[in-house]
Design a protein around this motif. Structure first.
Motif, PDB file in Angstrom:
ATOM      1  N   ALA A  34       0.265  -0.965  -0.034  1.00 19.64           N
ATOM      2  CA  ALA A  34       0.079  -0.304   0.276  1.00 19.64           C
ATOM      3  C   ALA A  34       0.980   1.156  -0.079  1.00 19.64           C
ATOM      4  O   ALA A  34       0.993   2.049  -0.813  1.00 19.64           O
ATOM      5  CB  ALA A  34      -1.033  -0.104   1.595  1.00 19.64           C
ATOM      6  N   TYR A  35       1.766   1.881   1.266  1.00 19.78           N
ATOM      7  CA  TYR A  35       1.932   2.810   1.519  1.00 19.78           C
ATOM      8  C   TYR A  35       3.460   2.179   1.777  1.00 19.78           C
ATOM      9  O   TYR A  35       3.947   1.508   2.111  1.00 19.78           O
ATOM     10  CB  TYR A  35       2.096   3.449   2.444  1.00 19.78           C
ATOM     11  CG  TYR A  35       0.276   4.307   1.838  1.00 19.78           C
ATOM     12  CD1 TYR A  35       0.085   5.187   0.785  1.00 19.78           C
ATOM     13  CD2 TYR A  35      -0.925   3.619   1.879  1.00 19.78           C
ATOM     14  CE1 TYR A  35      -0.567   5.902   0.446  1.00 19.78           C
ATOM     15  CE2 TYR A  35      -2.101   4.672   1.715  1.00 19.78           C
ATOM     16  CZ  TYR A  35      -1.528   5.027   1.079  1.00 19.78           C
ATOM     17  OH  TYR A  35      -2.688   5.651  -0.068  1.00 19.78           O
ATOM     18  N   THR A  36       4.542   2.993   1.735  1.00 21.50           N
ATOM     19  CA  THR A  36       6.265   2.923   2.274  1.00 21.50           C
ATOM     20  C   THR A  36       6.631   4.724   2.668  1.00 21.50           C
ATOM     21  O   THR A  36       6.439   5.877   1.790  1.00 21.50           O
ATOM     22  CB  THR A  36       7.183   2.832   0.755  1.00 21.50           C
ATOM     23  OG1 THR A  36       7.079   1.653   0.150  1.00 21.50           O
ATOM     24  CG2 THR A  36       8.585   2.998   2.045  1.00 21.50           C
ATOM     25  N   TYR A 140      -3.438   1.942   6.706  1.00 18.00           N
ATOM     26  CA  TYR A 140      -2.518   1.935   5.287  1.00 18.00           C
ATOM     27  C   TYR A 140      -1.301   2.951   5.789  1.00 18.00           C
ATOM     28  O   TYR A 140      -0.322   2.349   6.122  1.00 18.00           O
ATOM     29  CB  TYR A 140      -2.658   1.019   4.461  1.00 18.00           C
ATOM     30  CG  TYR A 140      -3.373   0.150   3.747  1.00 18.00           C
ATOM     31  CD1 TYR A 140      -2.728  -0.956   4.478  1.00 18.00           C
ATOM     32  CD2 TYR A 140      -4.481  -0.352   2.961  1.00 18.00           C
ATOM     33  CE1 TYR A 140      -2.915  -2.722   4.187  1.00 18.00           C
ATOM     34  CE2 TYR A 140      -4.676  -1.056   3.152  1.00 18.00           C
ATOM     35  CZ  TYR A 140      -5.058  -2.848   3.242  1.00 18.00           C
ATOM     36  OH  TYR A 140      -4.689  -3.846   3.476  1.00 18.00           O
ATOM     37  N   LYS A 141      -1.990   4.244   5.214  1.00 13.46           N
ATOM     38  CA  LYS A 141      -1.072   4.828   6.089  1.00 13.46           C
ATOM     39  C   LYS A 141      -0.365   4.970   7.354  1.00 13.46           C
ATOM     40  O   LYS A 141       0.746   5.373   7.046  1.00 13.46           O
ATOM     41  CB  LYS A 141      -2.104   6.217   5.657  1.00 13.46           C
ATOM     42  CG  LYS A 141      -2.042   6.952   4.279  1.00 13.46           C
ATOM     43  CD  LYS A 141      -2.971   8.089   3.487  1.00 13.46           C
ATOM     44  CE  LYS A 141      -3.216   8.468   2.154  1.00 13.46           C
ATOM     45  NZ  LYS A 141      -3.592   9.337   2.044  1.00 13.46           N
ATOM     46  N   MET A 142      -1.558   4.954   8.213  1.00  9.41           N
ATOM     47  CA  MET A 142      -0.533   5.408   9.579  1.00  9.41           C
ATOM     48  C   MET A 142      -0.023   3.923   9.478  1.00  9.41           C
ATOM     49  O   MET A 142       1.291   3.912  10.623  1.00  9.41           O
ATOM     50  CB  MET A 142      -1.871   4.936  10.543  1.00  9.41           C
ATOM     51  CG  MET A 142      -1.396   5.124  12.568  1.00  9.41           C
ATOM     52  SD  MET A 142      -0.311   6.608  13.004  1.00  9.41           S
ATOM     53  CE  MET A 142      -2.101   6.991  13.124  1.00  9.41           C
ATOM     54  N   ALA A 143      -0.538   2.985   9.188  1.00 10.79           N
ATOM     55  CA  ALA A 143       0.276   1.500   9.557  1.00 10.79           C
ATOM     56  C   ALA A 143       1.727   1.760   8.927  1.00 10.79           C
ATOM     57  O   ALA A 143       3.009   1.540   9.327  1.00 10.79           O
ATOM     58  CB  ALA A 143      -0.164   0.325   8.645  1.00 10.79           C
ATOM     59  N   ALA A 144       1.692   2.263   8.074  1.00 12.70           N
ATOM     60  CA  ALA A 144       2.703   2.900   7.230  1.00 12.70           C
ATOM     61  C   ALA A 144       4.569   3.620   7.637  1.00 12.70           C
ATOM     62  O   ALA A 144       5.955   3.414   7.458  1.00 12.70           O
ATOM     63  CB  ALA A 144       3.266   2.979   5.936  1.00 12.70           C
ATOM     64  N   ASP A 349      -8.407  -0.144  -2.392  1.00 13.27           N
ATOM     65  CA  ASP A 349      -8.543  -1.240  -1.223  1.00 13.27           C
ATOM     66  C   ASP A 349      -7.415  -0.765  -0.581  1.00 13.27           C
ATOM     67  O   ASP A 349      -7.264  -1.481   0.713  1.00 13.27           O
ATOM     68  CB  ASP A 349      -9.084  -2.775  -2.220  1.00 13.27           C
ATOM     69  CG  ASP A 349      -9.468  -3.775  -2.201  1.00 13.27           C
ATOM     70  OD1 ASP A 349     -10.474  -2.697  -1.822  1.00 13.27           O
ATOM     71  OD2 ASP A 349      -9.681  -4.560  -3.105  1.00 13.27           O
ATOM     72  N   LEU A 350      -6.064  -0.847  -0.952  1.00 13.63           N
ATOM     73  CA  LEU A 350      -4.946   0.285  -0.271  1.00 13.63           C
ATOM     74  C   LEU A 350      -4.946   1.794  -0.491  1.00 13.63           C
ATOM     75  O   LEU A 350      -3.913   1.429   0.187  1.00 13.63           O
ATOM     76  CB  LEU A 350      -4.073  -0.392  -1.922  1.00 13.63           C
ATOM     77  CG  LEU A 350      -3.617  -1.928  -1.227  1.00 13.63           C
ATOM     78  CD1 LEU A 350      -2.067  -2.660  -2.575  1.00 13.63           C
ATOM     79  CD2 LEU A 350      -3.649  -2.629  -0.207  1.00 13.63           C
ATOM     80  N   ALA A 351      -6.009   1.939  -0.176  1.00 15.20           N
ATOM     81  CA  ALA A 351      -5.496   3.830  -0.532  1.00 15.20           C
ATOM     82  C   ALA A 351      -5.842   4.443   0.708  1.00 15.20           C
ATOM     83  O   ALA A 351      -5.388   5.346   1.460  1.00 15.20           O
ATOM     84  CB  ALA A 351      -7.230   4.170  -1.734  1.00 15.20           C
ATOM     85  N   ASN A 352      -6.184   3.612   1.718  1.00 14.03           N
ATOM     86  CA  ASN A 352      -6.243   4.170   3.049  1.00 14.03           C
ATOM     87  C   ASN A 352      -5.762   3.356   3.929  1.00 14.03           C
ATOM     88  O   ASN A 352      -5.845   2.475   3.999  1.00 14.03           O
ATOM     89  CB  ASN A 352      -8.662   4.420   3.970  1.00 14.03           C
ATOM     90  CG  ASN A 352      -8.681   5.274   2.739  1.00 14.03           C
ATOM     91  OD1 ASN A 352      -8.350   5.969   2.429  1.00 14.03           O
ATOM     92  ND2 ASN A 352      -9.743   5.230   1.540  1.00 14.03           N
TER      93      ASN A 352
END
Length: 352
Positions: A34-36, A140-144, A349-352
């Protein structure tokens, strides 16, 4: 798949390339990224200053994603799980540190994004043990941001624990400093955050995040501010997230006798001149902290889930994978606080 690859040592030598999707075997887990997050290690690797990076290499070690495949020996996660991952990819498994789960201290450890291919790609391979399933309310943003947050947890929970009765000095209002601040304020400790003139916007963010006092050390008298705030005895604990020797030496005499100095930020050089007189005469404990280990991650995810970390203040820019160079240039120019790269921006599905 597409990946950001550093092809050889030296300055830059990076490009987006087509590389094979990693093969899933044993206890390995394949994530659709999702994000890095881009961190200082990535910038040092870009500039050719990080000697531990093995090329050719896909960069990226602060990431989140969805499990799409697991090896036959994986038992912790399954396809469809939303996860983040520790950066440990391989260890010796035999040393005293591995046996204690202190993988960050294993001499033979191989990390994702430094010795094993990382997450600035459509997919990344990690190991089952390293994965952590995200609480439903953690984006996903927070989890990155879990890896740098876990590193701050390592410093503030494992190495130099504090209480709400402590007076803390946090030096450096970058991502690590501001994450450390939020950990401190979640408990309620009195916290002073310092920076220099070019950090003013970040110092202002620190104030918004709850810092009791912010100090521009180039325009204000840090010693007077601290002594006025602590009735002349000094702070009980310092967390240096700057890695700046002058900042360290300015802070050492301002620690209460018997206090603790926690080194979080990395110095540019391995050997430096420090104010040893203050360490000795004030009986200061000077403590090192290296990265994170499995004990830190559940705490980091708990902090994210309970709302202790402000995602909107921390993540200031997101670039898609195709514009990875713009993301690196923004970080190197000091324009942003935390920059994320979206590896699969077309996947809702990976946007948030």
């Amino acid at each position: 798949m597409e990946a950001v690859v550093k092809s050889e040592a030296g300055y830059d030598n990076m490009s987006i390339q087509e590389v094979p999707v990693p093969e899933v075997t044993g206890d390995r887990v394949l994530l659709k990224v999702a994000y890095t997050g881009i961190c200082g290690t990535d910038i040092h690797t870009f500039k050719g200053q990080y000697a531990n990076a093995v090329t050719p290499l896909v960069l990226g070690h602060e990431f989140s994603g969805k499990v799409v495949a697991v090896g036959p020996d994986a038992t912790k996660v399954k396809p469809g799980d939303r996860v983040t991952s520790e950066t440990t990819f391989n260890t010796c498994g035999k040393c005293v540190y591995c046996k204690a789960g202190e993988y960050n201290l294993c001499e033979n450890r191989e990390g994702i994004g430094t010795k094993a291919n990382g997450s600035m790609a459509n997919y990344v391979l990690t190991r089952d043990e390293s994965c952590h399933i995200l609480p439903d309310n953690v984006s996903y943003k927070m989890a990155a941001m879990s890896e740098p947050l876990a590193s701050c947890v390592h410093a503030m929970y494992q190495k130099t624990p504090f209480t709400l009765h402590d007076t803390l000095l946090i030096m450096g209002p970058g991502p690590m400093g501001l994450l450390s601040l939020q950990i401190a304020k979640e408990i309620g400790a009195f916290t002073i955050v310092t920076g220099i003139t070019k950090d003013q916007e970040r110092l202002d963010i620190a104030k918004e995040l709850g810092a009791d006092i912010i100090v521009n050390t180039q325009t204000e008298d840090l010693a007077k501010v601290i002594m006025d705030a602590t009735d002349g005895v000094g702070v009980t604990k310092v967390y240096d997230c700057s890695g700046a020797v002058p900042a360290v030496n300015a802070a050492l005499p301002l620690i209460r006798k018997g206090g603790t100095f926690q080194q979080v930020g990395l110095f540019a050089k391995p050997m430096n001149e420090l104010d040893e007189r203050s360490i000795i005469q004030h009986e200061i404990s000077y403590v090192g902290s290296r990265s994170q280990n499995p004990y830190d991650w559940p705490i980091a995810l708990h902090l994210e889930s309970k709302g202790a970390i402000n995602q909107d203040k921390m993540v200031t820019k997101v670039f898609d994978l195709e514009h990875w160079r713009d993301a690196f240039e923004a970080m190197m120019a000091g324009q942003e606080l935390k920059v994320l790269i979206a590896s699969n921006p077309d996947d809702p599905d990976l946007a948030n």
